[in-house]
Design a protein around this motif. Sequence first.
Motif, PDB file in Angstrom:
ATOM      1  N   ARG A  39       0.844  -1.197   0.000  1.00 19.98           N
ATOM      2  CA  ARG A  39       0.000   0.000   0.000  1.00 19.98           C
ATOM      3  C   ARG A  39       0.884   1.255   0.000  1.00 19.98           C
ATOM      4  NH1 ARG A  39      -5.303  -1.846  -0.705  1.00 19.98           N
ATOM      5  NH2 ARG A  39      -5.659  -3.704   0.568  1.00 19.98           N
ATOM      6  N   ASN A  60      -6.533   0.776  -4.869  1.00 25.44           N
ATOM      7  CA  ASN A  60      -6.301   0.355  -3.487  1.00 25.44           C
ATOM      8  C   ASN A  60      -7.558  -0.109  -2.768  1.00 25.44           C
ATOM      9  OD1 ASN A  60      -3.387   0.662  -2.701  1.00 25.44           O
ATOM     10  ND2 ASN A  60      -3.751   2.667  -3.634  1.00 25.44           N
ATOM     11  N   THR A  61      -8.716   0.100  -3.377  1.00 22.89           N
ATOM     12  CA  THR A  61      -9.974  -0.353  -2.775  1.00 22.89           C
ATOM     13  C   THR A  61     -10.932  -0.775  -3.874  1.00 22.89           C
ATOM     14  OG1 THR A  61     -10.884   1.895  -2.776  1.00 22.89           O
ATOM     15  CG2 THR A  61      -9.784   1.165  -0.752  1.00 22.89           C
ATOM     16  N   GLY A  62     -11.984  -1.469  -3.468  1.00 24.72           N
ATOM     17  CA  GLY A  62     -13.097  -1.762  -4.351  1.00 24.72           C
ATOM     18  C   GLY A  62     -12.805  -2.817  -5.405  1.00 24.72           C
ATOM     19  N   ASN A 220     -11.623   0.490   8.358  1.00 30.44           N
ATOM     20  CA  ASN A 220     -12.628   1.239   7.608  1.00 30.44           C
ATOM     21  C   ASN A 220     -13.599   2.021   8.489  1.00 30.44           C
ATOM     22  OD1 ASN A 220     -14.531  -0.692   8.554  1.00 30.44           O
ATOM     23  ND2 ASN A 220     -14.261  -1.964   6.727  1.00 30.44           N
TER      24      ASN A 220
END
Length: 362
Positions: A39, A60-62, A220
């Motif tokens: 990351r 980095n997400t989803g 989160n």
Amino acid sequence: MKKIIFAVTNDLNHDQRMIRICSTLAEAGYMVELVGVKRPASAPLARRPYRQKRFPCFFNTGPGFYAEYNIRLFFYLLFQKADALCCIDLDTILPVWLVSKLKNTKRVYDAHEYFSQQKEVISRPGIHKVWKWIEKKFVPKFKNGYTVSQSIVAEFKSLYGVEYDLVRNVPILKPLLPGNQQNNKIILYQGAVNEARGLEFLVPAMKNIDARLEIYGDGNFMEQTKKLIVQNNLQDKVFLRGKVLPEELDAIARQAYIGLNLVENNGLNQYYSLANKFFDYIQNGLPQVTMNFPEYKKINDEFEIAVLVDSLEETNISNAINRLLTDKPLYERLQQNCLRAKEILNWQQEEKKLIRFYKELS
């Protein structure tokens, strides 16, 4: 010498379970490689007795992250020599299955969680449908596997006909060094600061507790937690300390008075859980407040190391914590029971099952 490649989607420095598993197998004579994600805020890799590989990702997400990482992982594994490939949870199962089929390599499923039953999955119907389809389609194709609680073992056998081993998230047995619990009266929350971990109830509950809460971790739900602290005017009682390396947590726990393991009953992943921190607190002689869920109750019935709460109302949490803060005979009994339990619930005992699993796999 046999080579095993493990694949995860997290930062390799902070995954205590994988650090233990990979270290044990490396010490048992296997060539071990752990593959994960780099990351933007990732620290340099800590030195370990096994090989580590991290992929930097554009996303980095989803869905973009999962698609990109799985493609990178597929091509990486395709050109590696290994005797066994192990996917950690559903988010790495596709490339491991495909490469193992193409190369006729043994494959293993390590279910750290009941992935499709996490709150952040089941609360989004479209996302849940995708992960549940992946689970139904591919878990039965992994005849060899292990997971973290007996309840999940039973669930997978019932749903998919697989008979997985149990390898729990217990820590390494270490001597208990003296701490400063009696003077500090610090309440410790360690681990992911995520949805379904009770933080929206815990933070307001601190208004009725005469002690400090220190939170070590990230996740989160961090921004919401910061807002809760300000909204409840608890800046002088609740402190966010961020992520620290697993090696530092023992020293932190020895300065604490009570450990917290709060889990929302929202999905079978939470209800069947056996968290790292639950065992970490025991190993550090730290009485805790935890959930009256099947796996925690089973261990507490045997050892009595915690005060159990049935649900996450603020009054339940504050009453349980205040009971440990004020009832010294109870506290000392739980503390002594932790010292007895740590001799049994430790990695030196649990790793025997892991070594046997891989010996029989080969």
